[in-house]
Design a protein around this motif. Structure first.
Motif, PDB file in Angstrom:
ATOM      1  N   MET A   1       0.859  -1.177   0.000  1.00 27.56           N
ATOM      2  CA  MET A   1       0.000   0.000   0.000  1.00 27.56           C
ATOM      3  C   MET A   1       0.900   1.233   0.000  1.00 27.56           C
ATOM      4  O   MET A   1       1.667   1.453   0.926  1.00 27.56           O
ATOM      5  CB  MET A   1      -0.897  -0.036   1.231  1.00 27.56           C
ATOM      6  CG  MET A   1      -1.764   1.174   1.386  1.00 27.56           C
ATOM      7  SD  MET A   1      -2.829   1.043   2.828  1.00 27.56           S
ATOM      8  CE  MET A   1      -4.384   0.986   2.028  1.00 27.56           C
ATOM      9  N   ARG A  31     -14.500  -2.396   7.722  1.00 27.58           N
ATOM     10  CA  ARG A  31     -14.711  -2.593   6.286  1.00 27.58           C
ATOM     11  C   ARG A  31     -13.431  -3.028   5.598  1.00 27.58           C
ATOM     12  O   ARG A  31     -12.334  -2.769   6.081  1.00 27.58           O
ATOM     13  CB  ARG A  31     -15.203  -1.299   5.643  1.00 27.58           C
ATOM     14  CG  ARG A  31     -16.553  -0.871   6.107  1.00 27.58           C
ATOM     15  CD  ARG A  31     -17.043   0.328   5.308  1.00 27.58           C
ATOM     16  NE  ARG A  31     -15.977   1.232   4.926  1.00 27.58           N
ATOM     17  CZ  ARG A  31     -15.841   2.476   5.334  1.00 27.58           C
ATOM     18  NH1 ARG A  31     -16.719   2.990   6.159  1.00 27.58           N
ATOM     19  NH2 ARG A  31     -14.846   3.225   4.919  1.00 27.58           N
ATOM     20  N   ARG A  32     -13.611  -3.639   4.453  1.00 22.79           N
ATOM     21  CA  ARG A  32     -12.475  -4.066   3.652  1.00 22.79           C
ATOM     22  C   ARG A  32     -11.781  -2.873   3.007  1.00 22.79           C
ATOM     23  O   ARG A  32     -12.399  -1.858   2.740  1.00 22.79           O
ATOM     24  CB  ARG A  32     -12.960  -4.996   2.531  1.00 22.79           C
ATOM     25  CG  ARG A  32     -13.539  -6.291   3.038  1.00 22.79           C
ATOM     26  CD  ARG A  32     -14.016  -7.143   1.890  1.00 22.79           C
ATOM     27  NE  ARG A  32     -12.868  -7.494   1.057  1.00 22.79           N
ATOM     28  CZ  ARG A  32     -12.947  -7.804  -0.224  1.00 22.79           C
ATOM     29  NH1 ARG A  32     -14.106  -7.797  -0.835  1.00 22.79           N
ATOM     30  NH2 ARG A  32     -11.867  -8.101  -0.899  1.00 22.79           N
ATOM     31  N   ARG A  33     -10.460  -3.045   2.789  1.00 25.29           N
ATOM     32  CA  ARG A  33      -9.672  -2.111   1.983  1.00 25.29           C
ATOM     33  C   ARG A  33      -9.548  -0.707   2.575  1.00 25.29           C
ATOM     34  O   ARG A  33      -9.530   0.274   1.851  1.00 25.29           O
ATOM     35  CB  ARG A  33     -10.231  -2.009   0.566  1.00 25.29           C
ATOM     36  CG  ARG A  33     -10.552  -3.300  -0.133  1.00 25.29           C
ATOM     37  CD  ARG A  33      -9.404  -4.087  -0.621  1.00 25.29           C
ATOM     38  NE  ARG A  33      -8.558  -3.295  -1.495  1.00 25.29           N
ATOM     39  CZ  ARG A  33      -7.312  -3.607  -1.794  1.00 25.29           C
ATOM     40  NH1 ARG A  33      -6.790  -4.691  -1.293  1.00 25.29           N
ATOM     41  NH2 ARG A  33      -6.591  -2.871  -2.589  1.00 25.29           N
ATOM     42  N   ILE A  34      -9.494  -0.619   3.921  1.00 29.89           N
ATOM     43  CA  ILE A  34      -9.336   0.709   4.525  1.00 29.89           C
ATOM     44  C   ILE A  34      -8.004   0.852   5.262  1.00 29.89           C
ATOM     45  O   ILE A  34      -7.783   1.849   5.920  1.00 29.89           O
ATOM     46  CB  ILE A  34     -10.507   1.060   5.473  1.00 29.89           C
ATOM     47  CG1 ILE A  34     -10.619   0.059   6.602  1.00 29.89           C
ATOM     48  CG2 ILE A  34     -11.809   1.173   4.690  1.00 29.89           C
ATOM     49  CD1 ILE A  34     -11.583   0.479   7.686  1.00 29.89           C
ATOM     50  N   GLY A  35      -7.136  -0.174   5.167  1.00 27.03           N
ATOM     51  CA  GLY A  35      -5.793  -0.042   5.711  1.00 27.03           C
ATOM     52  C   GLY A  35      -5.544  -0.675   7.062  1.00 27.03           C
ATOM     53  O   GLY A  35      -4.552  -0.341   7.712  1.00 27.03           O
ATOM     54  N   GLU A  38      -2.164  -2.690   6.935  1.00 22.59           N
ATOM     55  CA  GLU A  38      -1.016  -1.786   6.847  1.00 22.59           C
ATOM     56  C   GLU A  38      -0.802  -1.044   8.163  1.00 22.59           C
ATOM     57  O   GLU A  38       0.344  -0.840   8.596  1.00 22.59           O
ATOM     58  CB  GLU A  38      -1.203  -0.796   5.700  1.00 22.59           C
ATOM     59  CG  GLU A  38      -0.006   0.070   5.451  1.00 22.59           C
ATOM     60  CD  GLU A  38       1.238  -0.691   5.028  1.00 22.59           C
ATOM     61  OE1 GLU A  38       2.346  -0.137   5.212  1.00 22.59           O
ATOM     62  OE2 GLU A  38       1.128  -1.832   4.531  1.00 22.59           O
TER      63      GLU A  38
END
Length: 63
Positions: A1, A31-35, A38
């Motif tokens: 990312m 939620r998915r894909r919010i870091g 990372e």
């Protein structure tokens, strides 16, 4: 990312937990894909830490 924005507050919170005496368990969900991953990787870099990933799945009944 490549992009990592506005996570200073969360990193500071995790650092505070890390400095406490004794072991800590932190559950991070959302939620998915919010870091989330990372965030935890950056926090754990250079520290003694365990990262355990779980995926929610339905269980199939035998038969």
């Amino acid at each position: 990312m490549d992009q990592f924005f506005d996570r200073e507050r969360e990193l500071e919170w995790l650092e505070g937990l890390y400095r406490r005496p004794g072991a800590q368990l932190v559950v991070v969900y959302g939620r998915r894909r919010i870091g989330k991953t990372e965030l935890l990787r950056r926090f754990a870099a250079g520290k003694r830490a365990v990262y355990f990933y779980c995926e929610r799945m339905s269980v199939r009944e035998p038969g």
